[in-house]
Design a protein around this motif. Structure first.
Motif, short mmCIF file in Angstrom:
data_model
loop_
_atom_site.label_atom_id
_atom_site.label_comp_id
_atom_site.label_asym_id
_atom_site.label_seq_id
_atom_site.Cartn_x
_atom_site.Cartn_y
_atom_site.Cartn_z
N TRP A 179 1.03 -1.25 0.14
CA TRP A 179 -0.06 -0.09 -0.06
C TRP A 179 0.88 1.10 -0.04
N LEU A 180 1.90 1.39 0.84
CA LEU A 180 2.62 2.39 1.06
C LEU A 180 3.43 2.72 -0.18
N VAL A 181 4.01 1.79 -1.00
CA VAL A 181 4.71 2.19 -2.40
C VAL A 181 3.61 2.54 -3.49
N GLU A 182 2.62 1.72 -3.50
CA GLU A 182 1.46 2.21 -4.39
C GLU A 182 0.87 3.73 -4.15
N ALA A 183 0.71 3.88 -2.97
CA ALA A 183 0.21 5.22 -2.45
C ALA A 183 1.19 6.27 -2.77
N HIS A 184 2.36 6.27 -2.55
CA HIS A 184 3.35 7.32 -3.11
C HIS A 184 3.45 7.20 -4.56
#
Length: 159
Positions: free
Chosen positions: A15-20
C-alpha cells in the motif's frame, strides 16, 4: 473521523509504495523511478531497521489507510524523517501535524538531538507545515529527479 496511529508492518508495504507512486505521479508527474526508490526504502526498513530507534506509523480510520511517516537513524545523534504522506481525503484536518508531532516526539524520547529531512520545493503544504512547526530549510539545490526538474530542500530541527 476517528483516526488512529499504529505501527507500520510488512502488510502495509505494498500500500505504501502504491500510494506514494500513484500520488506523486498524479500530483507532480513523477515517473516510475520514484516508486522504485520508495520500494527500496521500505524493503530496507523491513529487512534491517532497529525497532529501538527506528519506527514507521500508519494513520488509519475504519480500516482505511490515510497516511504514514517514518523515523530512521541518520547517525551522529540525528533522526531522519522519511516517507511522510497524507492521502488527499485526509488533508486539512490536522492529521499531518499529528503524524509529524508523533514522529518528532518519539525521536526525542529515543535520545535523538535533531531531526533532518529531504523533500522538494513543490511539496508546498508539507514545507509550510515544517516551517510552522519550527523546522528550518538549511539548503536547496536544483536537481533532475523522477523525470522532473525540481528544487531539492534539506530541512532540520533541534529536538
Amino acid at each position: 473521523m476517528d483516526v488512529r496511529l499504529r505501527e507500520f508492518g510488512p502488510a502495509d508495504a505494498d500500500w505504501l509504495v502504491e500510494a506514494h507512486g500513484t500520488h506523486y505521479a498524479a500530483e507532480e508527474g513523477f515517473d516510475a523511478s520514484f516508486a522504485r526508490l520508495v520500494r527500496r526504502i521500505v524493503d530496507d526498513f523491513l529487512a534491517s531497521h532497529d525497532p529501538g530507534c527506528e519506527r514507521g506509523w500508519i494513520a488509519e480510520a475504519d480500516g482505511t489507510r490515510l497516511g504514514c511517516i517514518f523515523c530512521v537513524n541518520a547517525g551522529e545523534g540525528a533522526a531522519k524523517l522519511r516517507l511522510f504522506l497524507l492521502m488527499p481525503e485526509a488533508r486539512g484536518q490536522g492529521l499531518g501535524r499529528h503524524l509529524l508531532q508523533t514522529c518528532m516526539g518519539w525521536a526525542r524520547e529515543r535520545g535523538y538531538t535533531r531531526m533532518v529531512l529531504w523533500t522538494h520545493e513543490s511539496h508546498r503544504a508539507a514545507c509550510a507545515l515544517y516551517a510552522r512547526t519550527g523546522w528550518s530549510c538549511v539548503s536547496s539545490r536544483p536537481v533532475h529527479s523522477f523525470g522532473q526538474d525540481l528544487v531539492e530542500l534539506h530541512w532540520e530541527i533541534a529536538l
